[in-house]
Motif scaffolding. Structure first.
Motif, short mmCIF file in Angstrom:
data_model
loop_
_atom_site.label_atom_id
_atom_site.label_comp_id
_atom_site.label_asym_id
_atom_site.label_seq_id
_atom_site.Cartn_x
_atom_site.Cartn_y
_atom_site.Cartn_z
N SER A 117 -0.44 7.04 -10.36
CA SER A 117 -0.37 5.69 -10.92
C SER A 117 -0.81 4.64 -9.90
CB SER A 117 1.05 5.37 -11.41
OG SER A 117 1.95 5.22 -10.34
N GLN A 118 -0.49 4.85 -8.63
CA GLN A 118 -0.90 3.91 -7.60
C GLN A 118 -2.41 3.96 -7.37
OE1 GLN A 118 0.92 1.45 -6.11
NE2 GLN A 118 2.32 2.11 -7.70
N ASN A 119 -2.99 5.16 -7.46
CA ASN A 119 -4.44 5.28 -7.34
C ASN A 119 -5.13 4.60 -8.51
OD1 ASN A 119 -4.63 6.62 -4.87
ND2 ASN A 119 -4.35 8.61 -5.83
N ALA A 120 -4.55 4.70 -9.71
CA ALA A 120 -5.13 4.04 -10.89
C ALA A 120 -5.07 2.53 -10.72
CB ALA A 120 -4.38 4.46 -12.14
N VAL A 121 -3.97 2.02 -10.20
CA VAL A 121 -3.85 0.58 -9.96
C VAL A 121 -4.87 0.13 -8.93
CG1 VAL A 121 -2.32 -1.19 -8.98
CG2 VAL A 121 -1.43 0.43 -10.66
N ALA A 122 -5.03 0.91 -7.87
CA ALA A 122 -6.00 0.56 -6.82
C ALA A 122 -7.41 0.57 -7.38
CB ALA A 122 -5.87 1.52 -5.65
N ASN A 123 -7.73 1.57 -8.21
CA ASN A 123 -9.08 1.64 -8.80
C ASN A 123 -9.32 0.48 -9.75
OD1 ASN A 123 -9.70 3.96 -7.42
ND2 ASN A 123 -9.12 5.31 -9.09
N GLU A 124 -8.30 0.09 -10.50
CA GLU A 124 -8.44 -1.03 -11.43
C GLU A 124 -8.70 -2.32 -10.67
OE1 GLU A 124 -5.29 -3.37 -14.08
OE2 GLU A 124 -5.56 -1.28 -14.69
N LYS A 125 -8.00 -2.52 -9.56
CA LYS A 125 -8.21 -3.73 -8.75
C LYS A 125 -9.60 -3.73 -8.15
CE LYS A 125 -3.40 -4.60 -7.70
NZ LYS A 125 -2.36 -4.64 -6.69
N ILE A 157 13.41 24.51 -7.54
CA ILE A 157 13.27 23.70 -8.75
C ILE A 157 13.38 22.22 -8.40
CG2 ILE A 157 14.42 23.11 -10.93
CD1 ILE A 157 15.07 26.14 -11.19
N ALA A 158 14.32 21.88 -7.51
CA ALA A 158 14.47 20.48 -7.10
C ALA A 158 13.22 20.00 -6.36
CB ALA A 158 15.70 20.33 -6.21
N ILE A 159 12.66 20.83 -5.50
CA ILE A 159 11.44 20.45 -4.77
C ILE A 159 10.28 20.28 -5.74
CG2 ILE A 159 9.68 21.37 -3.21
CD1 ILE A 159 11.90 22.23 -1.37
N GLN A 160 10.19 21.15 -6.73
CA GLN A 160 9.14 21.04 -7.74
C GLN A 160 9.27 19.71 -8.49
OE1 GLN A 160 6.74 23.27 -7.87
NE2 GLN A 160 5.64 22.23 -9.49
N ASN A 161 10.50 19.35 -8.85
CA ASN A 161 10.76 18.10 -9.55
C ASN A 161 10.36 16.90 -8.69
OD1 ASN A 161 11.81 16.12 -11.26
ND2 ASN A 161 13.89 16.41 -10.51
N ILE A 162 10.75 16.91 -7.44
CA ILE A 162 10.41 15.82 -6.52
C ILE A 162 8.89 15.74 -6.34
CG2 ILE A 162 10.60 15.04 -4.12
CD1 ILE A 162 13.43 16.38 -4.15
N SER A 163 8.27 16.88 -6.16
CA SER A 163 6.83 16.92 -5.95
C SER A 163 6.08 16.37 -7.17
CB SER A 163 6.40 18.36 -5.67
OG SER A 163 5.05 18.43 -5.36
N GLY A 191 2.97 12.01 -9.65
CA GLY A 191 2.79 11.01 -10.71
C GLY A 191 2.75 9.60 -10.15
N TRP A 192 3.62 9.32 -9.19
CA TRP A 192 3.64 8.00 -8.56
C TRP A 192 2.33 7.76 -7.83
CZ3 TRP A 192 7.74 6.42 -4.34
CH2 TRP A 192 7.82 5.03 -4.25
N ASN A 193 1.84 8.78 -7.13
CA ASN A 193 0.57 8.68 -6.41
C ASN A 193 -0.58 8.43 -7.39
OD1 ASN A 193 -1.28 8.75 -4.38
ND2 ASN A 193 -1.00 10.90 -3.88
N ASN A 202 0.85 -1.19 0.00
CA ASN A 202 0.00 0.00 0.00
C ASN A 202 0.89 1.24 0.00
OD1 ASN A 202 -2.04 1.84 0.19
ND2 ASN A 202 -2.64 1.29 2.27
N LYS A 203 1.20 1.74 -1.16
CA LYS A 203 2.16 2.82 -1.32
C LYS A 203 1.57 4.21 -1.11
CE LYS A 203 4.69 0.12 -4.78
NZ LYS A 203 5.43 -0.60 -3.81
N VAL A 204 0.28 4.35 -1.32
CA VAL A 204 -0.35 5.67 -1.37
C VAL A 204 -0.16 6.44 -0.07
CG1 VAL A 204 -2.53 6.89 -1.69
CG2 VAL A 204 -1.99 4.92 -3.11
N ASP A 205 -0.30 5.79 1.07
CA ASP A 205 -0.16 6.48 2.35
C ASP A 205 1.24 7.06 2.52
OD1 ASP A 205 -2.77 5.81 2.98
OD2 ASP A 205 -2.19 4.01 4.10
N TYR A 206 2.25 6.28 2.18
CA TYR A 206 3.62 6.76 2.33
C TYR A 206 3.97 7.83 1.29
CZ TYR A 206 4.28 3.04 5.68
OH TYR A 206 4.17 2.23 6.77
N ILE A 207 3.42 7.72 0.11
CA ILE A 207 3.66 8.75 -0.90
C ILE A 207 3.05 10.07 -0.44
CG2 ILE A 207 3.17 9.47 -3.27
CD1 ILE A 207 3.26 6.47 -4.03
N ASP A 208 1.85 10.01 0.13
CA ASP A 208 1.21 11.22 0.65
C ASP A 208 2.04 11.85 1.77
OD1 ASP A 208 -0.91 11.09 -1.11
OD2 ASP A 208 -2.23 10.03 0.31
#
Length: 142
Positions: A111-119, A96-102, A107-109, A58-64
């Protein structure tokens, strides 16, 4: 699952942390042990959340949580700039680095939400199919 040290978001976060650690040596004493320490701790927390997100199901909580830590870092960097502890060059580079990381975390969040919705949709369709089969069987036996 990729090794966390190979993730672009981890590399970007590590690079920013390294820059912050190097620059914190020149902060005034008043800010080195308050804002500077808080900033370093939040960056380390963000890195740990990225590692945890990569190593759990469950990646979404840690990504948030990582996104929240990164936003706190943005605030601390702004405060350091306003208090004249960092130059405009560092302020710009780090933002700029923070914007890149954010963006990478967002994007990772996503994609993980899309995977969760698909399941979830697959589970609902399986349950729906079973429900139809049961109804057909019940009609045949009646």
């Amino acid at each position: 699952m990729a090794n966390y040290t190979e993730l672009n978001v981890y590399k970007a976060t590590y690079g920013l942390l390294f820059d912050l650690l190097s620059a914190s040596k020149s902060f005034n004493r008043d800010f080195k042990y308050t804002l500077g320490e808080n900033l370093k701790n939040e960056m380390i927390d963000a890195m740990m959340f990225i590692w945890r997100a990569n190593s759990t199901y469950n990646k979404v909580d840690y990504i948030d949580k990582a996104r929240e830590s990164i936003e706190k870092c943005r605030l601390y960097i702004r405060l350091l700039y306003d208090l004249r502890q960092i130059s405009i060059e560092n302020f710009t580079k780090w933002n700029i680095a923070i914007q890149n990381i954010s963006k990478q975390l967002a994007g990772w969040n996503k994609s993980q939400n899309a995977v969760a919705n698909e399941k979830t949709e697959n589970t609902e369709s399986i349950c729906f199919c079973y429900g139809k089969k049961k109804n057909k069987v019940n009609k045949l036996t009646n």
